[in-house]
Design an enzyme around this catalytic site. Sequence first.
Site, mmCIF file in Angstrom:
data_model
loop_
_atom_site.group_PDB
_atom_site.id
_atom_site.type_symbol
_atom_site.label_atom_id
_atom_site.label_comp_id
_atom_site.label_asym_id
_atom_site.label_seq_id
_atom_site.Cartn_x
_atom_site.Cartn_y
_atom_site.Cartn_z
ATOM 1 N N ASP A 1 7.790 5.260 -0.662
ATOM 2 C CA ASP A 1 8.406 6.435 -0.032
ATOM 3 C C ASP A 1 8.042 6.578 1.441
ATOM 4 O O ASP A 1 8.287 7.620 2.048
ATOM 5 C CB ASP A 1 7.991 7.706 -0.780
ATOM 6 N N HIS B 1 0.820 -1.212 0.000
ATOM 7 C CA HIS B 1 0.000 0.000 0.000
ATOM 8 C C HIS B 1 0.855 1.264 0.000
ATOM 9 O O HIS B 1 0.385 2.321 -0.428
ATOM 10 C CB HIS B 1 -0.962 -0.012 1.192
ATOM 11 N N ASP B 2 2.081 1.159 0.468
ATOM 12 C CA ASP B 2 3.004 2.288 0.359
ATOM 13 C C ASP B 2 3.425 2.482 -1.095
ATOM 14 O O ASP B 2 3.348 3.591 -1.634
ATOM 15 C CB ASP B 2 4.232 2.045 1.241
ATOM 16 N N HIS C 1 -1.843 -12.722 -0.689
ATOM 17 C CA HIS C 1 -3.017 -13.149 0.068
ATOM 18 C C HIS C 1 -2.961 -14.637 0.411
ATOM 19 O O HIS C 1 -3.976 -15.217 0.771
ATOM 20 C CB HIS C 1 -4.300 -12.841 -0.713
ATOM 21 N N THR C 2 -1.791 -15.241 0.315
ATOM 22 C CA THR C 2 -1.635 -16.626 0.748
ATOM 23 C C THR C 2 -1.511 -16.731 2.266
ATOM 24 O O THR C 2 -1.506 -17.819 2.822
ATOM 25 C CB THR C 2 -0.415 -17.284 0.077
ATOM 26 N N THR D 1 -3.465 -23.086 4.708
ATOM 27 C CA THR D 1 -2.274 -22.776 5.524
ATOM 28 C C THR D 1 -2.282 -21.277 5.806
ATOM 29 O O THR D 1 -1.561 -20.511 5.172
ATOM 30 C CB THR D 1 -0.988 -23.179 4.777
ATOM 31 N N SER E 1 5.289 7.074 2.702
ATOM 32 C CA SER E 1 4.238 8.074 2.949
ATOM 33 C C SER E 1 3.084 7.483 3.753
ATOM 34 O O SER E 1 2.402 8.204 4.486
ATOM 35 C CB SER E 1 3.726 8.670 1.635
ATOM 36 N N PRO F 1 -6.092 -0.821 -4.952
ATOM 37 C CA PRO F 1 -7.126 -1.737 -5.452
ATOM 38 C C PRO F 1 -8.118 -2.082 -4.344
ATOM 39 O O PRO F 1 -7.739 -2.228 -3.180
ATOM 40 C CB PRO F 1 -6.327 -2.974 -5.876
ATOM 41 N N ASP G 1 2.979 -19.694 0.996
ATOM 42 C CA ASP G 1 3.163 -20.792 0.056
ATOM 43 C C ASP G 1 2.298 -20.547 -1.175
ATOM 44 O O ASP G 1 1.807 -19.437 -1.379
ATOM 45 C CB ASP G 1 2.828 -22.136 0.727
#
Length: 332
Positions: A59, A51-52, A179-180, A234, A61, A148, A239
């Site tokens: 940076d 997200h940075d 997102h694992t 998991t 922020s 997103p 993974d």
Amino acid sequence: MLHASFSNAQLTPTFYDNSCPNVSNIVRDIIINELRSDPSIAASILRLHFHDCFVNGCDASILLDNTTSFRTEKDAFGNANSARGFPVVDRIKAAVERACPRTVSCADVLTIAAQQSVNLAGGPSWRVPLGRRDSRQAFLDLANANLPAPSFTLPELKAAFANVGLNRPSDLVALSGGHTFGKNQCRFIMDRLYNFSNTGLPDPTLNTTYLQTLRQQCPRNGNQSVLVDFDLRTPTVFDNKYYVNLKEQKGLIQSDQELFSSPNATDTIPLVRSYADGTQTFFNAFVEAMNRMGNITPLTGTQGEIRLNCRVVNSNSLLHDIVEVVDFVSSM
């Protein structure tokens, strides 16, 4: 609209080899300690880095608190009440400052922390390019525009990634593999479970057994802040099971399942299959995509600054210190 420039030549894994040679070990030791009490912190740190980088480049922020001159990115829709790990970054930065004063930027601290978090959760090990400097302001509006959303369709996802220069299908599919591990709040999936696209029905791309499991965790009138694992197999391990889940229609949020189930997924489906079939294939693609994301419009050289406190720009940080000294002297 932000169009990224990639600056591999300006960033190098050896940037701190002389000025702060132990920085990676310092970061790693703190994350190891944090994981003992909070196994999900690794995923949260990776998300902070993501997200940075998506907002004016990597940076730091996202780490800035509110001031009178700008609003924090922490209030953006994609961050509010969900971005976490800021105190951990503070502790890492403080330890790095003790070892190497005024040397390592918050942007690089967060980059190293993301890499170490992935590795400590079972993911690949790699040396990240370093040499970023910190911004002197935050960009709330840009965060709202660029990050997103969980409900994005595949065309919207592709546009969001391309907007920051990540225009390869492998960038999108590999980075989504973050997102694992980690968790997500019920509020981001309620429409999928009960009223997809205002149909009054669940998302048809959601595995029916998985749907029932999620409805038990996120009842219609329940607490929407309840946390659900992204990966039911998991949940705390980095993974390739995320991609196995997508093949079985068990992606948690819409933007995940879109990679495999969207009518527009002809260029992403083969990648999902490939990563599901081979952990090393995924790891290699993930490292390449992470380095590309880490090179989005970095501040280098004399641009920006090396923040002493990741939450405030240096002028405010120094003023804060001066006020404390004046107060101390006047009380003597």
